[in-house]
Design an enzyme around this catalytic site. Structure first.
Site, PDB file in Angstrom:
ATOM      1  N   GLU A 200       0.846  -1.178   0.000  1.00  0.00           N
ATOM      2  CA  GLU A 200       0.000   0.000   0.000  1.00  0.00           C
ATOM      3  C   GLU A 200       0.882   1.229   0.000  1.00  0.00           C
ATOM      4  O   GLU A 200       1.995   1.195   0.546  1.00  0.00           O
ATOM      5  CB  GLU A 200      -0.761  -0.015   1.337  1.00  0.00           C
ATOM      6  CG  GLU A 200      -2.189   0.368   1.264  1.00  0.00           C
ATOM      7  CD  GLU A 200      -2.846   0.096   2.607  1.00  0.00           C
ATOM      8  OE1 GLU A 200      -3.862  -0.608   2.620  1.00  0.00           O
ATOM      9  OE2 GLU A 200      -2.336   0.589   3.640  1.00  0.00           O
ATOM     10  N   ARG A 291     -15.035  -5.988  16.226  1.00  0.00           N
ATOM     11  CA  ARG A 291     -15.017  -6.372  17.649  1.00  0.00           C
ATOM     12  C   ARG A 291     -14.932  -5.103  18.476  1.00  0.00           C
ATOM     13  O   ARG A 291     -14.784  -4.023  17.934  1.00  0.00           O
ATOM     14  CB  ARG A 291     -13.792  -7.241  17.917  1.00  0.00           C
ATOM     15  CG  ARG A 291     -12.525  -6.526  17.409  1.00  0.00           C
ATOM     16  CD  ARG A 291     -11.244  -7.103  17.890  1.00  0.00           C
ATOM     17  NE  ARG A 291     -10.108  -6.591  17.144  1.00  0.00           N
ATOM     18  CZ  ARG A 291      -9.424  -5.487  17.445  1.00  0.00           C
ATOM     19  NH1 ARG A 291      -9.796  -4.735  18.462  1.00  0.00           N
ATOM     20  NH2 ARG A 291      -8.391  -5.109  16.717  1.00  0.00           N
TER      21      ARG A 291
END
Lengths: 505, 170, 505, 170
Positions: A200, A291
């Site tokens: 990236e 989460r």
């Protein structure tokens, strides 16, 4: 609502969940490895189930054991905390298949977001801005070099299956690519059983800003504002705050809207976090953590919303019952993670036995901690021991309060990252709000010169007093050679047992 | 007793004399207004110096002491005159090299150098995995790898010798 | 703002003040008696000044020593905390005469409110409603009997110079008047050096509700809402909350207005509390406490205002800078005082050494504490060791949170009133908001029958294990009579010194 | 070993047998599913019983034990069979009277009764000042003041005998 849940975790997050569950009148089942048999999450549960003596793979990560523990104790739901099985879609599926509720998002949402590459693709389709780079796993360092040439250095190599800073390497120039690829891939393989990497564009002065979202299973969603998490070492967050100085109401609304779109696109339910890189007013999707996050308390302190309570309510099928307009952001909160690590030596892990604890408290100080005197800190588990969270009516007062709290804190027996956090809080750049994810790397973490002499004198007196005590012991023991020997033997024995025999000492 | 105390890279001379229960401390030869009261037996100490008091925490052994003061950690090495002389002799013998020790327990996942190899300061010597992170252990100085004490895959304890470096001959 | 202040107090309130001062960048001078040399307020100060080995009269109450300590250390102001010299107008005058700032109201205001009798008269003139009774000190029990006949039993005998529940007796019938007069007068004489009493109608089912006020020295004043303090034992508050279930916005505004009028009438400055008895919708002035109160944190948690900070700002001459309209009340807070006392035996004081501490923490739990392992709790000082404060978005959740926090708390070595607070929180009347100042007297404070068997079994096993350890020690010692003797001697020595020799134990 | 355990005014029979490191506990003659793990050496204990775990704190000596469980305090008195017999004999000898002990350290500010005086249950015997509060110490039962062990103005320790009462002869 459930009457009993199992918490498939340990440490401060297990305690965090137990606390809210207790407040809701929900009983808690803890699971524990042999090493954790005296831990607070074991002691504070209504029921504690031993999983035997072994590494995480045969205890906290053993899906069969965890599900069996829930079934045997009559738990109706499983909360995974963070780490361990929290983002394991297979586990989520098996929990549901066992007739238990899963306190987390649907397995499909975990899967969609769990793979960095497919999640980038999905987000691109949903119109969420992403950072330039590859979406497919790299064949090897050569392919990385080709892409890096196109998008420009620096680039970041990241584990396809990764998270939590593991399996990430930043590469500044082509010469370093081979080595970085090898260590990142090895680390990813060790940590996730999958050595694949992607590449990236590395944003040079980006901030890490994330949006907390909350969806019910009826399709309603709200965002709870942002968290500023740019203060990191080794790609691990150290200091987090809410709100961020660079996010105004308009930007918050826009990022919140994008985050909700990201969640909706995977039919999210429960609490989740959409992480963004933020640079020059633009933001790019980084990943979604499906989460509860370590740093969720700063959002709680500013919104007054108990995120664990909301997780339980959503998992029990309840609708949110409030809308975006009902949420108010009040004041400023900061969290500092207390890790067993040595900031003076590259934040390498520190191990030992907690011998001497002085914990911060008082006005607007929250401590989420699993520490107790006698805790053995090893390398088997995550080095995070505790989190200190403060609230203040504004950022300046929250910073001052955190400085005060960290001055009160003392963790004896291991070194912690707290002095580094204090250095951050006292640095001009942080106070001005002018920092990015590299800020900590460039900070001088030496203790101030001001007290060097005093510390040196104290250390010398400490040694002097040790020597003095030894000399006294030797003198009296030397009176009789037989006595000296027996005393020495007893002394070793005493070291192990004396406190057991002196509960009032 | 006189001590050479190293803190933040500076070495200070501290002498400590106790007469009739009263401490006399000098720092760099100058008398220091200093008192030291143990608040408990766990390392909590109250220092008084130059009109100020400091609630500090002190832990360690004879030669390595951690002093925690106002939220900061002072990582301190102590030598008495005998130890200082011994260390100086040792440095002279090894030409300034010495053992590279593991600062944490872990597993050696990869060894990057071999015996006899010349290394630059900062060059990776090996990769140690601890707490699921792979940590590069770099050469603290330029020199020659005199000995390798570990093999790949080996578990090492904190403080264990990994390699021994010798200074490069001039 | 001051750069250095002296705190003329000890215990949790000294720490409370140190914490805010540190956050404001103000250095703190602590004073301490010999008994307090290892106390937290001594350790956490920037400068700690010993006042010698003696009772309060020659240490914390010795005005000359306290003022000299401030002058010698360059402190510019004195904060008295509560108790000790906090409501002593002479001390306030002497502080000012010494060129120091007094962090409290003007001495005239302390005086006007310090005498129960003159304050009643002043409040009556200011149009503040008061409870029927005498204003002059009583000649003796005979005069009390005459007045009691007029206003009707039950009546309350109260110390003219009193406060904090000392020198107060409720009398239900004329037969008890003589004895009550004697003990109340004796207690008042001992505590305040003044045995004079007055009499008041005793309201049979009143609530104790008080209003927090804050005035600057420019004449601006605001109120910060009410505190509900009806849960009391021996006229000492045990559980306090904000807001009160019986006070609505309209009543809060009216009581606030009356409280501000009371303060204005004596030219008040700084933080103060106007206490009212509340019965059947009517409220009567009880007294004004011209200092910070023990229970101030519940107001802080609901308003977000740091009252100690405001005290320092006002004392430094700063204007409030905010108005009544700027104050928002958010959620619900509860405080429980942790006193060394035995609820099962009439709340008699309990003494000992704190051997085993497990402190509550986590979300929205605040602990204001002076406890540490090893603290000797004697009878020289106030038995209050700590306060647990919780916040919740509503009363129900705040109660649940406090129950959870009290379950986490363990203070080993002394008994505390915490189980009584837990019994209050779990009682139907408290949960319904239906209680008065006698509520606690009539509550069953026995631990629940549910766990009697388990506790009995645990106690038996505890004794069994003690006996077992003793037997083991005896057996091994008996092998050689000489060794047995030396071991026994060493054992006594070890009991005193082993922990000193084992800092890592 | 069999114990008579008094809690909340109820006396329960508990027997504890340890064989090969395994505890066998009966409560009122019935076997109890019970385990007892010391979490530290300060009194923190984890109990497991009937499928539940309890983080409790236990402190005390052989005959007086405080068990803190779920925020509550169980104030427990223990006797073994020998002690129980001895106490019964003592009660028989004194006709149910016995010493009145101070439950806290303090100073006797006023004595309200004298030797030989007949008192009713709940009648004030003396006033003890502790922590600046005056506390009335009342007769735990009706009887005759057999002995007064203190004088006005005297400082007393916790557990010190103040007076001895004898039951009134029928």
């Amino acid at each position: 609502m459930f009457t009993r849940i199992l918490i498939a975790n340990r440490g401060e997050i297990a305690l965090r969940i137990i606390r809210t569950a207790r407040e809701m009148g929900v009983e808690c089942v803890s699971i524990y490895s042999r090493a954790d048999q005296s831990s607070l999450h074991t002691r504070m549960a209504h029921v504690a189930v031993p999983l035997g003596d072994g590494p995480p793979a045969t205890t906290y990560l053993d899906m069969d054991k965890v599900i069996a523990a829930a079934q045997e104790t009559g738990a109706q739901a499983i909360h995974p905390g963070y780490g361990f099985l929290a983002e394991n879609a297979e586990f989520a599926r098996r929990v549901s298949a066992a007739g238990l509720a899963w306190i987390g998002p649907p397995p499909q949402a975990i899967e969609a977001m769990g793979d960095k590459i497919t999640s980038r693709q999905a987000m691109e389709r949903a119109g969420v801005p992403i950072v330039p780079g590859t979406e497919e796993p790299l064949e090897g360092p050569e392919e990385a070099a080709v892409i890096a040439e196109r998008i420009g250095y620096p680039i970041a190599l990241k584990a396809s299956a990764g998270g939590g800073g593991k399996g990430i390497r930043v590469v500044e120039r082509v010469a370093d690519l081979d080595g970085a690829f090898r260590t990142a891939s090895g680390e990813a393989l060790g940590a996730f059983g999958d050595g694949r990497l992607y590449v990236e564009k590395y944003l040079g002065h980006a901030r890490h800003i994330e949006i907390q979202v909350l969806f019910d299973s009826q399709g309603n969603g709200v965002h709870l504002g942002e968290r500023e998490c740019s203060i990191q070492r080794r790609h691990q967050k150290l200091v987090e705050e809410c709100p961020s100085v660079v996010i105004d109401d308009d930007l918050r609304a826009r990022m919140g809207e994008v985050a909700l779109r990201a969640g909706s696109s995977v039919n999210y339910a429960g609490a989740g976090t959409v992480e963004f890189l933020f640079e020059d007013g633009d933001f790019y999707f980084l990943e979604m953590n499906t989460r509860l996050q370590v740093e969720h308390p700063v959002t709680e302190m500013v919104t007054g919303v108990d995120l664990v309570r909301e997780q339980l309510r959503v998992a029990a099928g309840e609708p949110l019952g409030f809308t975006q307009a009902d949420l108010k952001f009040n004041g400023h909160a900061i969290e500092v993670r207390i890790n067993a690590e040595d900031p003076a030596h590259g934040f390498l892990p520190s191990t030992g036995r907690l011998s001497n604890l002085r914990l911060p408290s008082g006005p607007w100080v929250r401590l989420d901690s699993a520490m107790y005197r006698g805790l053995e800190v090893g390398t088997t588990y995550d080095p995070m021991l505790a989190k200190v969270i403060v609230w203040g009516p504004d950022r300046e007062r929250a910073i001052a309060r955190m400085e005060r709290a960290l001055e009160e804190l003392n963790v004896g027996g291991v070194r912690t990252g707290a002095p580094a956090a204090l250095a951050v809080l006292r640095s001009a750049g942080f106070r001005a709000g002018d920092f990015d994810t590299h800020y900590l790397e460039n900070l001088d973490l030496h203790a101030p010169a001001e007290w060097e002499g005093l510390a040196a004198a104290a250390a010398a007196v400490f040694r002097h007093k040790r020597a003095h005590r030894r000399a006294l012991a030797t003198t009296s023991a030397n009176r009789d050679p037989w006595l000296a020997r027996s005393r020495r033997e007893w002394s070793d024995h005493a070291r192990r047992t004396a406190r057991r025999e002196m509960p009032d000492a | 007793m006189k001590y050479f105390v190293t803190v933040n890279g500076n070495t200070l001379e501290v002498s400590v004399v106790e007469r009739l229960g009263r401490l006399r401390v000098t720092l760099g030869g100058q008398p220091l207004d200093f008192s030291y009261e143990e608040a408990d037996q766990l390392g909590q100490v109250v220092l008084f110096s130059e009109g100020r008091s400091y609630g500090v925490s002190i832990e360690g052994g004879d030669t390595e002491v951690d002093v925690k003061l106002a939220g900061y950690l002072y990582d301190i090495q102590l030598e008495d005159e005998r130890e200082r002389a011994a260390h100086a002799a040792e440095r002279a013998a090894t030409g300034g090299g010495g053992p590279v020790k593991s600062v944490m327990p872990g597993v050696v996942v990869s060894l990057c150098v071999e015996e006899g190899q010349t290394v630059e300061a900062g060059q990776p010597l090996l990769i140690l995995e601890a707490m699921k992170m792979q940590n590069e252990i770099d050469a603290p100085q330029a020199g020659i790898v005199k000995a390798v004490h570990i093999v790949e895959g080996q578990a090492v304890a904190a403080g264990e010798k990994l390699l021994t470096l010798a200074a490069e001959p001039d």
